[in-house]
Structure formats: structure tokens, C-alpha cells
Design an enzyme around this catalytic site. Structure first.
Site, PDB file in Angstrom:
ATOM      1  N   ASN A 101       0.969  -1.190   0.056  1.00 15.69           N
ATOM      2  CA  ASN A 101       0.369  -0.110   0.047  1.00 15.69           C
ATOM      3  C   ASN A 101       0.758   1.772   0.045  1.00 15.69           C
ATOM      4  O   ASN A 101       0.186   2.340  -0.476  1.00 15.69           O
ATOM      5  CB  ASN A 101      -0.687   0.120   0.936  1.00 15.69           C
ATOM      6  N   LYS A 153      17.725 -17.749 -29.193  1.00 19.48           N
ATOM      7  CA  LYS A 153      16.889 -16.724 -29.562  1.00 19.48           C
ATOM      8  C   LYS A 153      16.950 -17.071 -31.246  1.00 19.48           C
ATOM      9  O   LYS A 153      17.609 -17.923 -31.858  1.00 19.48           O
ATOM     10  CB  LYS A 153      18.165 -15.542 -29.231  1.00 19.48           C
ATOM     11  N   LYS A 155      13.745 -14.951 -29.555  1.00 18.53           N
ATOM     12  CA  LYS A 155      13.204 -15.202 -28.496  1.00 18.53           C
ATOM     13  C   LYS A 155      11.855 -15.932 -27.927  1.00 18.53           C
ATOM     14  O   LYS A 155      11.383 -16.346 -27.060  1.00 18.53           O
ATOM     15  CB  LYS A 155      13.054 -13.406 -27.378  1.00 18.53           C
ATOM     16  N   LYS A 179      19.319 -21.656 -21.863  1.00 20.36           N
ATOM     17  CA  LYS A 179      18.048 -21.319 -20.288  1.00 20.36           C
ATOM     18  C   LYS A 179      16.864 -21.210 -21.759  1.00 20.36           C
ATOM     19  O   LYS A 179      17.296 -20.574 -23.126  1.00 20.36           O
ATOM     20  CB  LYS A 179      18.008 -19.853 -19.409  1.00 20.36           C
ATOM     21  N   ASN A 180      15.623 -21.053 -21.184  1.00 23.46           N
ATOM     22  CA  ASN A 180      14.469 -20.858 -21.858  1.00 23.46           C
ATOM     23  C   ASN A 180      14.743 -19.346 -21.559  1.00 23.46           C
ATOM     24  O   ASN A 180      14.630 -18.806 -20.859  1.00 23.46           O
ATOM     25  CB  ASN A 180      13.569 -21.161 -21.722  1.00 23.46           C
ATOM     26  N   ASP A 181      13.943 -18.557 -23.071  1.00 20.68           N
ATOM     27  CA  ASP A 181      14.172 -17.021 -22.581  1.00 20.68           C
ATOM     28  C   ASP A 181      12.676 -16.641 -21.858  1.00 20.68           C
ATOM     29  O   ASP A 181      12.322 -18.184 -21.417  1.00 20.68           O
ATOM     30  CB  ASP A 181      13.885 -16.748 -23.683  1.00 20.68           C
ATOM     31  N   GLU A 182      13.084 -16.031 -21.109  1.00 25.01           N
ATOM     32  CA  GLU A 182      11.795 -15.639 -20.319  1.00 25.01           C
ATOM     33  C   GLU A 182      10.205 -15.740 -20.266  1.00 25.01           C
ATOM     34  O   GLU A 182       9.509 -16.420 -19.628  1.00 25.01           O
ATOM     35  CB  GLU A 182      11.741 -14.148 -19.371  1.00 25.01           C
ATOM     36  N   HIS A 273      14.026 -15.710 -13.077  1.00 23.05           N
ATOM     37  CA  HIS A 273      13.811 -14.373 -14.024  1.00 23.05           C
ATOM     38  C   HIS A 273      13.668 -13.062 -13.489  1.00 23.05           C
ATOM     39  O   HIS A 273      12.188 -13.667 -12.647  1.00 23.05           O
ATOM     40  CB  HIS A 273      14.083 -15.075 -15.014  1.00 23.05           C
ATOM     41  N   ARG A 274      14.099 -12.015 -13.598  1.00 29.78           N
ATOM     42  CA  ARG A 274      13.658 -10.926 -13.123  1.00 29.78           C
ATOM     43  C   ARG A 274      12.584 -10.198 -13.535  1.00 29.78           C
ATOM     44  O   ARG A 274      12.704  -8.793 -13.214  1.00 29.78           O
ATOM     45  CB  ARG A 274      14.364 -10.065 -12.197  1.00 29.78           C
ATOM     46  N   HIS A 307      19.543 -13.164 -11.315  1.00 27.85           N
ATOM     47  CA  HIS A 307      20.230 -12.198 -12.789  1.00 27.85           C
ATOM     48  C   HIS A 307      20.506 -10.483 -11.760  1.00 27.85           C
ATOM     49  O   HIS A 307      18.753  -9.922 -11.271  1.00 27.85           O
ATOM     50  CB  HIS A 307      19.066 -11.705 -13.751  1.00 27.85           C
ATOM     51  N   LYS A 315      23.298  -4.539 -21.953  1.00 20.04           N
ATOM     52  CA  LYS A 315      21.843  -3.374 -23.178  1.00 20.04           C
ATOM     53  C   LYS A 315      20.991  -3.083 -21.694  1.00 20.04           C
ATOM     54  O   LYS A 315      20.447  -1.782 -22.208  1.00 20.04           O
ATOM     55  CB  LYS A 315      21.099  -4.209 -23.825  1.00 20.04           C
ATOM     56  N   SER A 355      23.614 -11.126 -17.923  1.00 27.14           N
ATOM     57  CA  SER A 355      23.030 -11.929 -18.962  1.00 27.14           C
ATOM     58  C   SER A 355      22.238 -10.406 -18.968  1.00 27.14           C
ATOM     59  O   SER A 355      22.581  -8.653 -18.699  1.00 27.14           O
ATOM     60  CB  SER A 355      21.387 -12.281 -19.092  1.00 27.14           C
TER      61      SER A 355
END
Ligand code: CAP
Ligand code: MG
Length: 440
Positions: A101, A153, A155, A179-182, A273-274, A307, A315, A355
Site C-alpha cells: 500500500n 534466441k 526470443k 536457458k529458455n528465454d523468459e 528471472h526478474r 539475474h 544492454k 545477462s
């Protein structure tokens, strides 16, 4: 002002009974910092905007305590009795209190939770990591260097067989971790179970050819916990023990998703993964929480790795200070940028996952920025845009790492390694920080 929440100089709260938090506060208009602080302490603990008649002596003891302010910096330090939090080791509950809140309070133009510290008795209720990077290193026989990874990739849009082919090429080129992409999940053109089956075949082939063990991090984020568990169980059925990790999109799937996977699969590396964190953490955002806070909460929740950013080298937004501080916090290394020293007790480390715009040319600069190699690094476009393809891209990453280990410049080392030479030529030609725009 709700005076009962203001107890400047209270030292009792620093003796192990309270969670400590520090906020950067920007009140609207002429609101006094202390006034704002009392409202924040109330709303983030047992109070509201007006005192209620139903309060009891015990409920009053569950109030946040403003024990310090730094007017010139707009910093407000609040201590929370740790018994106010859900005692079942629930990170979601902490976030609801401290980053709930209060973010919507009309009296505030800015509120950023910058750091947090948990007392030892509180830590005992939380899981922490169970399967760490150390177990993964043992399985991969990868020591004294970063674990070298990629993100498949594009993605999204590869069919299952095409996806598995990219995995094979990276592993055949010498890479450790894919890894899989997110957002890769269960799309009709790449059904989850079909992809797992084909990744297993690709992994077996690459392991046979290279003699090396390999790991794949599968995204098990889903619409509901039953589906998450169904996907995780399928991976566990098909893949060899230790050859897989479970990736959870911790911000968009949520803390309960993270902790559900941690608690049901304690023998599996939990990859946090964030995606979406920028809405809370970007340094220019006046409302939210820092990467440091996110990283500490992920460790509490039991993420094996999270991450933590590329320190401005890749980037994504982020600074050397912010990203390195949070990375080292995940490992339990106290560095500058903390407001609080955190003794993690028996809670195992959470490793940084590096990454975002990384490529072989940037490996050494990043290692030098962070000061150690206890991390997983994943390069997506930095591998799959290599002029000679994914396998060459993987080889270039491995060669850049070997050059670093031998303390030889990549330019020198690449004289005998064409994949690295081509990578240097290509990535130097492409502004590898093309995403960097001059912040006016
Ligand atoms: C990196 C990545 C990661 C970002 C997330 C991407 O791909 O797969 O999701 O690193 O950022 O989708 O951008 P590239 P962070 O290697 O091709 O950039 O790690 O900062 O959370
Ligand atoms: Mg990604």
C-alpha cells in the site's frame, strides 16, 4: 503526524528483534519528512491513516518504528518487529507489508525501499537456497571460471526441433548452460513436452560428442501452480538428475510461484528471472525498491541464482555500483552500497546470473567489474549473432574465458582461434551498447 511511530534514537530495535528497512522518501509539497515517515511506518505495519479504537496493547507492539532519519538525504529508517510477518517463511508477505500500500500513498511523490536487513531469529523461518551453483559446478566440472551460458534466441517463434538444434549447437561449441528465454513456455508451435523431449536428445548428442556434461534451465512459469508442477514433473521425468534447472519469472509469476518450486524441488537449481523488475528498480524510478532489495528477497525465498545486471556493461539499465552491490549481496559478500550488514546465518548463497547484451568481448570487462567469477553468464544475441553461427559463437565464449584464465588479451589469444577473432571483429563493429542512449 502519528507520533507513536516516531521513536528516534531507539536502540532496542537494533538488537535482533526487528527487520530493518531504509527508504528514500520524497513527500509531496511541504509535508515534513518526519510526518511522512510516521505515515509510512503506520501503513507498512499495523496502522492506517487514523488511529482506531480496536487497537490493543499487543497490536500496538506490532507497529513499525521510525528510529532514524537523514533529512538531508531524505532517508527514513524503519524497524519492524519480525513477528508481524507470516511465520511460514513467506516472502510475498514481507513485500506486501513493505512494498505494498505504501507505494500508493497520496502524500508521497517518491518512496524507494533501498535496503533491508533480517534478524537471525527471523532468518530461521525462511528457506534460502538448497541447490546452489556449487552443486552445478560439480556436475559440470566447471571451477574457477564463470559458468558459460546462452539464452535461445529468437526470443520466441522457434519450433521445438529448431529450438533443440540451437541448444545442440551451443553445447557442441563447448557451452555449459542453456536457458529458455523468459517468455518461452508452452506455445502451440513449440509444445512444452515436445521441446523437453528434443532438448534431451540434443543434450545427449552434445554430451557424447564433447565428453562434457550440460545443463538446461526450463521455464516452468505458468498460469497456475498445478500447471507449473505438471511442467516441472515432466522435465524431471525426461532429464537426467542435475542436468536441468527450473526457471521462474519471479516478478510476473510472483513470490509464491518461486517458493512453491523451491519447496517442491529442493534438489533442483532454482533460476529466478526478474523480467519486469525495472518497473520497481530503475534508479530513475522514485517509487519501488532497489536491485539490492530484490536480490536479498530472492535469496530469502530460496533462489539458487538471480539475474543481477551487467553493471552498465550490457544492454540493460543498471550501474556498476548497483549491480555489483546486489550481485555480491546475493553471495553474502558485504560491499559498499549496503546500508545494513546482513549475517545470512545458515542460508546458502544465491549466485548472480549475468545477462543482457553480453558477448565474448565483454566477458573480461565484466569479470574485472565484479571482481570474481562465482556467477553464471548468459549471452543471447552475443552468441547467436556470431557471423559463423551458434556453434562458433559458443566457441568464441569458451575461448574468451580461456584467454581470461591465462591472462592473455582476447586480441592476442584470437590469433590462433578464428571463432574468437570473428567475434571481436563483429562485436566491435556493432556498438555492443547500442541500447545505451545518452541520458539527457
Ligand atoms: C538477454 C535476455 C535476458 C536479459 C534480462 C533478454 O538476452 O534474455 O532476459 O538479460 O535482463 O531477453 O534480454 P541478450 P537481466 O543476451 O540477447 O541480451 O539479466 O538484466 O534481468
Ligand atoms: Mg530474456
Amino acid at each position: 503526524m502519528q507520533k507513536k511511530y516516531i521513536q528516534l534514537g531507539n536502540e532496542e530495535v537494533l538488537k535482533g528483534t526487528h527487520l530493518l528497512a531504509v527508504f528514500k522518501v520524497i513527500p509531496y509539497g511541504k509535508t515534513d519528512l518526519l510526518d511522512a515517515a510516521s505515515e509510512i511506518a503506520a501503513e507498512s505495519s499495523n496502522g492506517s491513516n487514523i488511529e482506531v479504537n480496536t487497537a490493543t496493547e499487543f497490536s500496538d507492539s506490532m507497529g513499525g518504528v521510525v528510529y532514524k532519519v537523514e533529512e538531508d538525504k531524505g532517508l527514513v529508517y524503519i524497524a519492524y518487529p519480525w513477528r508481524m510477518f507470516d511465520r511460514a517463511g513467506n516472502v510475498q508477505n514481507i513485500v506486501t507489508f513493505l512494498a505494498g500500500n505504501v507505494f500508493g500513498m497520496s502524500s508521497l511523490a517518491g518512496l524507494k525501499l533501498l535496503d533491508i536487513s533480517f534478524p537471525p531469529d527471523m532468518l530461521e523461518n525462511y528457506d534460502g537456497s538448497s541447490y546452489t551453483i556449487d552443486e552445478m559446478r560439480k556436475y559440470l566440472n566447471a571451477y574457477d571460471r564463470p559458468i558459460l551460458g546462452t539464452i535461445v534466441k529468437p526470443k520466441i517463434g522457434l519450433k521445438s526441433a529448431e529450438y533443440a538444434d540451437v541448444c545442440y549447437n551451443f553445447w557442441a561449441g563447448g557451452g555449459d548452460f542453456v536457458k529458455n528465454d523468459e517468455p518461452q513456455a508452452d506455445q502451440d508451435f513449440a509444445p512444452f513436452t515436445e521441446t523437453v523431449d528434443l532438448v534431451k536428445e540434443a543434450m545427449d548428442k552434445a554430451e557424447t560428442e564433447t565428453g562434457q556434461t550440460k545443463v538446461h534451465s526450463f521455464n516452468v512459469s505458468a498460469a497456475d501452480f498445478d500447471t507449473m508442477i505438471e511442467r516441472a514433473d515432466y522435465v524431471q521425468k525426461i532429464m537426467k538428475p542435475d542436468s536441468y534447472a527450473f526457471l521462474v519469472d519471479g516478478i510476473t509469476a510472483g513470490w509464491t510461484a518461486v517458493q512453491t518450486i523451491r519447496r517442491r524441488y529442493p534438489d533442483v537449481y532454482l533460476h529466478f528471472h526478474r523480467a519486469g523488475h525495472g518497473a520497481f528498480t530503475r534508479e530513475e524510478n522514485p517509487i519501488g525498491f532497489s536491485v539490492l532489495v530484490l536480490t536479498k528477497l530472492a535469496r530469502l525465498a530460496g533462489a539458487s541464482g538471480i539475474h543481477t545486471g551487467t553493471s552498465g556493461i550490457g544492454k540493460m539499465s543498471g550501474s556498476q555500483g548497483e549491480d555489483v552491490t546486489s550481485a555480491n549481496s546475493a553471495l553474502g559478500k558485504i560491499t559498499k552500497g549496503h546500508f545494513f550488514e546482513q549475517d545470512w546465518g545458515d542460508l546458502k548463497k544465491t549466485n548472480p546470473i549475468i545477462s543482457g547484451g553480453m558477448n565474448p568481448v565483454l566477458l573480461r570487462p565484466f569479470i574485472e567489474a565484479i571482481g570474481h567469477t562465482d556467477f553464471i553468464i548468459t549471452m543471447g544475441a552475443g552468441v547467436h549473432s556470431h557471423p559463423d553461427g551458434t556453434k562458433a559463437g559458443a566457441a568464441a565464449v569458451v575461448q574468451a574465458c580461456t584467454a581470461w584464465k591465462q591472462d592473455i588479451s582476447i586480441e592476442e589469444y584470437s590469433k590462433n582461434y578464428p571463432e574468437l577473432a570473428r567475434a571481436i571483429e563483429f562485436f566491435n563493429a556493432h556498438e555492443t551498447q547500442a541500447h545505451k542512449v545518452e541520458k539527457n
